[in-house]
Design a protein around this motif. Sequence first.
Motif, PDB file in Angstrom:
ATOM      1  N   HIS A   3       0.835  -1.198   0.000  1.00 18.92           N
ATOM      2  CA  HIS A   3       0.000   0.000   0.000  1.00 18.92           C
ATOM      3  C   HIS A   3       0.880   1.264   0.000  1.00 18.92           C
ATOM      4  N   VAL A 101      -3.852   3.271  -5.612  1.00 20.69           N
ATOM      5  CA  VAL A 101      -4.333   2.953  -4.266  1.00 20.69           C
ATOM      6  C   VAL A 101      -5.795   2.538  -4.314  1.00 20.69           C
ATOM      7  N   HIS A 105      -7.293  -1.460  -3.514  1.00 23.14           N
ATOM      8  CA  HIS A 105      -8.247  -1.765  -2.450  1.00 23.14           C
ATOM      9  C   HIS A 105      -9.629  -2.158  -2.978  1.00 23.14           C
TER      10      HIS A 105
END
Length: 163
Positions: A3, A101, A105
């Motif tokens: 991440h 990002v 996710h």
Amino acid sequence: MFHDFLQWLQDVPGATDGDPTTSWSQQFGGSLHLWALTEGTHVLSLMLFAGTILMVDLRMLGILFRNVPYSTLNNKVLPLTIAGFILATVTGVLLFFSNPVHYYHSVFFRAKILFLLVAAVNIFWFHFRVQKNMAAWDARPSPPPLVKLAAGVSIASWILVIL
């Protein structure tokens, strides 16, 4: 850790004076025309890639082109399939770069990657195991069950990747 890398990729490269809104990723994602051109190219290249795969898979299922040997059809469309794959991969990576990002996710993006892996395993299994005895079934209108299984998995996995 991953991440953090994606956050860096999204905010740092190309940023001026540490301002994340000026990074290449943010500029690309915010560019209406460049992003739209990339997305449109991605969709068209997916159509080329998936369309040629579908033709070959339907032949492997014995549904279309029953009088055309598998090897003949595959050899004719393989260059188009490869071109579509390369273009779809390049544009897909660029689209991912626009907001890494967020995509990382996203459960839908993770499912897409999972189905890409299923499709890749199926390709390797077909080419290194099932296709070994191609001479026995190449010109048959209805190939054996293992060939049909590989085609079914291929069609299902690529449909799920695209969805």
